[in-house]
Scaffold this motif. Structure first.
Motif, PDB file in Angstrom:
ATOM      1  N   UNK A  78     109.779  92.392 -32.131  1.00 45.18           N
ATOM      2  CA  UNK A  78     108.773  91.331 -32.055  1.00 45.18           C
ATOM      3  C   UNK A  78     107.998  91.422 -30.741  1.00 45.18           C
ATOM      4  N   UNK A  79     108.715  91.624 -29.646  1.00 41.22           N
ATOM      5  CA  UNK A  79     108.053  91.748 -28.348  1.00 41.22           C
ATOM      6  C   UNK A  79     107.081  92.931 -28.356  1.00 41.22           C
ATOM      7  N   UNK A  80     107.518  94.070 -28.890  1.00 42.76           N
ATOM      8  CA  UNK A  80     106.681  95.269 -28.885  1.00 42.76           C
ATOM      9  C   UNK A  80     105.417  95.070 -29.708  1.00 42.76           C
ATOM     10  N   UNK A  81     105.529  94.448 -30.861  1.00 38.55           N
ATOM     11  CA  UNK A  81     104.331  94.253 -31.690  1.00 38.55           C
ATOM     12  C   UNK A  81     103.384  93.254 -31.030  1.00 38.55           C
ATOM     13  N   UNK A  82     103.943  92.243 -30.388  1.00 38.78           N
ATOM     14  CA  UNK A  82     103.082  91.296 -29.661  1.00 38.78           C
ATOM     15  C   UNK A  82     102.339  92.000 -28.536  1.00 38.78           C
ATOM     16  N   UNK A  83     103.044  92.844 -27.819  1.00 42.13           N
ATOM     17  CA  UNK A  83     102.420  93.569 -26.700  1.00 42.13           C
ATOM     18  C   UNK A  83     101.304  94.472 -27.229  1.00 42.13           C
ATOM     19  N   UNK A  84     101.547  95.168 -28.333  1.00 46.35           N
ATOM     20  CA  UNK A  84     100.523  96.027 -28.925  1.00 46.35           C
ATOM     21  C   UNK A  84      99.295  95.209 -29.314  1.00 46.35           C
ATOM     22  N   UNK A  85      99.525  94.066 -29.922  1.00 47.43           N
ATOM     23  CA  UNK A  85      98.408  93.220 -30.348  1.00 47.43           C
ATOM     24  C   UNK A  85      97.616  92.682 -29.161  1.00 47.43           C
ATOM     25  N   UNK A  86      98.320  92.334 -28.081  1.00 45.97           N
ATOM     26  CA  UNK A  86      97.618  91.873 -26.875  1.00 45.97           C
ATOM     27  C   UNK A  86      96.684  92.955 -26.339  1.00 45.97           C
ATOM     28  N   UNK A  87      97.183  94.159 -26.283  1.00 45.53           N
ATOM     29  CA  UNK A  87      96.380  95.274 -25.777  1.00 45.53           C
ATOM     30  C   UNK A  87      95.198  95.521 -26.706  1.00 45.53           C
ATOM     31  N   UNK A  88      95.467  95.550 -28.004  1.00 49.22           N
ATOM     32  CA  UNK A  88      94.397  95.788 -28.971  1.00 49.22           C
ATOM     33  C   UNK A  88      93.339  94.686 -28.913  1.00 49.22           C
ATOM     34  N   UNK A  89      93.769  93.468 -28.689  1.00 45.27           N
ATOM     35  CA  UNK A  89      92.806  92.369 -28.584  1.00 45.27           C
ATOM     36  C   UNK A  89      91.927  92.545 -27.342  1.00 45.27           C
TER      37      UNK A  89
END
Length: 72
Positions: A52-63
């Motif tokens: 969950x943490x990793x996918x959130x981090x990826x989404x933050x970067x992509x945003x």
């Protein structure tokens, strides 16, 4: 879990790598941790939390890379 951590640590991008490279790394990390959660029953909750943490981090970067959400 220890094996997942070790494999991902070896595949981490350089500290100054492009944000897109970091986003891809975090997405891959989420996949690895989700797979670990399926097979490592004693560490299932921890692995799931890492996923969950990793996918959130990826989404933050992509945003940050595409704040409007355009798929260009």
């Amino acid at each position: 879990m220890a094996e997942a951590h070790e494999v991902l640590w070896r595949r981490r991008p350089a500290h100054d790598a492009a944000p897109a490279e970091w986003a891809a790394f975090h997405r891959r990390s989420a996949e690895v941790y989700a797979a670990a959660a399926k097979v490592d029953v004693p560490n299932r909750q921890e692995a799931s939390q890492y996923a969950v943490f990793a996918i959130r981090r990826a989404r933050e970067i992509e945003h940050r890379l595409n704040p409007d959400g355009d798929d260009e």
